[in-house]
Design an enzyme around this catalytic site. Structure first.
Site, PDB file in Angstrom:
ATOM      1  N   HIS A 129       0.833  -1.208   0.000  1.00  0.00           N
ATOM      2  CA  HIS A 129       0.000   0.000   0.000  1.00  0.00           C
ATOM      3  C   HIS A 129       0.865   1.254   0.000  1.00  0.00           C
ATOM      4  O   HIS A 129       2.048   1.218   0.347  1.00  0.00           O
ATOM      5  CB  HIS A 129      -0.929   0.021   1.222  1.00  0.00           C
ATOM      6  N   ASP A 131       0.510   5.007   1.874  1.00  0.00           N
ATOM      7  CA  ASP A 131      -0.246   5.485   3.027  1.00  0.00           C
ATOM      8  C   ASP A 131      -1.363   6.455   2.618  1.00  0.00           C
ATOM      9  O   ASP A 131      -1.128   7.434   1.886  1.00  0.00           O
ATOM     10  CB  ASP A 131       0.689   6.194   4.026  1.00  0.00           C
ATOM     11  N   HIS A 285       4.630   0.153   0.266  1.00  0.00           N
ATOM     12  CA  HIS A 285       5.389  -0.595   1.254  1.00  0.00           C
ATOM     13  C   HIS A 285       4.538  -1.715   1.835  1.00  0.00           C
ATOM     14  O   HIS A 285       3.314  -1.754   1.648  1.00  0.00           O
ATOM     15  CB  HIS A 285       5.949   0.312   2.348  1.00  0.00           C
ATOM     16  N   ARG A 300       4.873   6.659  13.636  1.00  0.00           N
ATOM     17  CA  ARG A 300       4.904   7.252  12.302  1.00  0.00           C
ATOM     18  C   ARG A 300       4.367   8.669  12.333  1.00  0.00           C
ATOM     19  O   ARG A 300       3.312   8.922  12.935  1.00  0.00           O
ATOM     20  CB  ARG A 300       4.046   6.414  11.344  1.00  0.00           C
TER      21      ARG A 300
END
Ligand SMILES: [Fe+2]
Length: 351
Positions: A129, A131, A285, A300
């Site tokens: 995916h 983000d 990723h 994150r």
């Protein structure tokens, strides 16, 4: 301050089909504060390790520019031994790359921007995916910091979606250039994760899709800084518009296959204190879920991006919801900024 030259590994010599804008930009990076800064490529198409930098809000402008150039050239850059970073310093560094933004639906771990990526909070992102692509202006950069790691496994893979586009044959690039796709945070979670536990299902239903977003993106995005073209797909894609559902599945599989090819990827074996920064506009990723029940905790922070634009100049469009809830903290998310687009610009939600 030292005057020693910065050791920057030149970016990958671009294959004939790869635009050269980003690599040239990186190669021209000159002595940043640190003549200590060293960047070493990890393979031919994606990833570099940067040494000699202590990340934080106090970095000088030239060092930040060098990091950004390396990031644009190599798509993901890694830093070891950043144990000094806490939530505040992580955020302070993020502000040097842009404006931190909260997740559109998931509350942060610190009441500000720091998102918990925890194995025991549904944070097992073992699907390819990019983000937050269910909103039009999804983040430009994600900055991920490792706090607690399992004794084995738990690696993360990244793929260069610009390289995946560039390796396509010319007829397929032309086809991809013409396509638009719907992305949503509401997908068939149970089908993708049949072994999901109750906590993961709760996290998905109560939090992740507390508001359902649907956005139409071009399948090929023109990078706003480098001008590179990159495939824009990943696990939030629902379907390609204007074709049958079966053709849609086949087309997504066709293009996604190139993104997942090992030649376009890099795999990172985390150590506590590591930081990874990726260009979320040119990568996908995948977090490998192979650590059993051992805890894995990362933090994150994302930095705001532009509304994506296709090869034909058409921007991405928010389809729903009509009323975008403001994130619980800070700047508008990549959904609410796009919600100001004239409604007449929005395509029908079906078709
Ligand atoms: Fe992610």
């Amino acid at each position: 301050m030292t005057t020693a030259p910065t050791h920057v590994t030149p970016a990958a010599p671009a294959p004939a089909t790869l635009p050269a804008a980003a690599p040239e930009r990186a190669a021209s990076a000159s002595a940043a504060d640190a003549g200590r800064l060293r960047s070493t490529r990890l393979n031919g198409r994606i990833g570099a390790v940067i040494e000699g930098v202590r990340l934080g809000g106090g970095l000088d402008t030239e060092t930040v520019a060098t990091i950004r150039a390396q990031l644009l050239a190599h798509k993901v850059v890694f830093f070891r031994e950043q144990h000094h970073l806490d939530e505040a310093e992580h955020e302070a560094f993020a502000k040097l790359l842009g404006t931190p933004v909260a997740h559109p639906t998931v509350p942060s771990g610190d009441g500000r921007y720091s998102l918990r990526i925890d194995s025991d909070h549904g944070g097992r992102a073992n699907q390819w995916h990019t983000d937050v692509t269910f909103v039009p202006a999804y983040p430009a950069f994600s900055i991920l910091r490792a706090q607690v790691l399992p004794p084995y496994g738990g690696n993360t893979l990244w793929s260069n979606t610009a390289a995946a586009y560039a390796e396509l044959s010319e007829p397929l690039r032309t086809l991809a250039d013409s396509l638009r796709a719907l992305h949503s945070n509401e997908y068939d979670y149970a089908a993708i994760k049949p072994d999901a536990n109750d906590a993961q299902l709760d996290q998905y239903h109560q939090v992740f899709i507390s508001t359902t977003f649907t956005t139409e993106h071009p399948v090929v995005r023109v990078h706003p800084e480098s001008g590179e073209r990159a495939l824009l797909l990943g696990n939030f894609v629902q379907r390609i518009r204007g074709v049958s559902s079966k053709d849609s599945r086949l087309l997504i599989e066709l293009f996604q296959h190139h993104i997942e090819r090992p030649e376009n990827t890099v795999r990172w074996q985390w150590q506590v204190g590591d930081v990874a920064i990726w260009d979320n506009r040119a990568t996908q990723h995948y977090g490998v879920d192979d650590s059993g029940d051992h805890p894995r905790k990362l933090r994150r922070i994302t930095v705001d991006g532009d509304i994506a634009v296709g090869v034909d100049g058409r921007p991405s469009v928010l389809i729903s919801p009509a009323d975008v809830p403001e994130p619980p903290y800070g700047s508008p998310s990549g959904a609410s900024t796009a919600a100001t687009s004239p409604s007449s610009d929005r395509p029908e939600a079906t078709g």
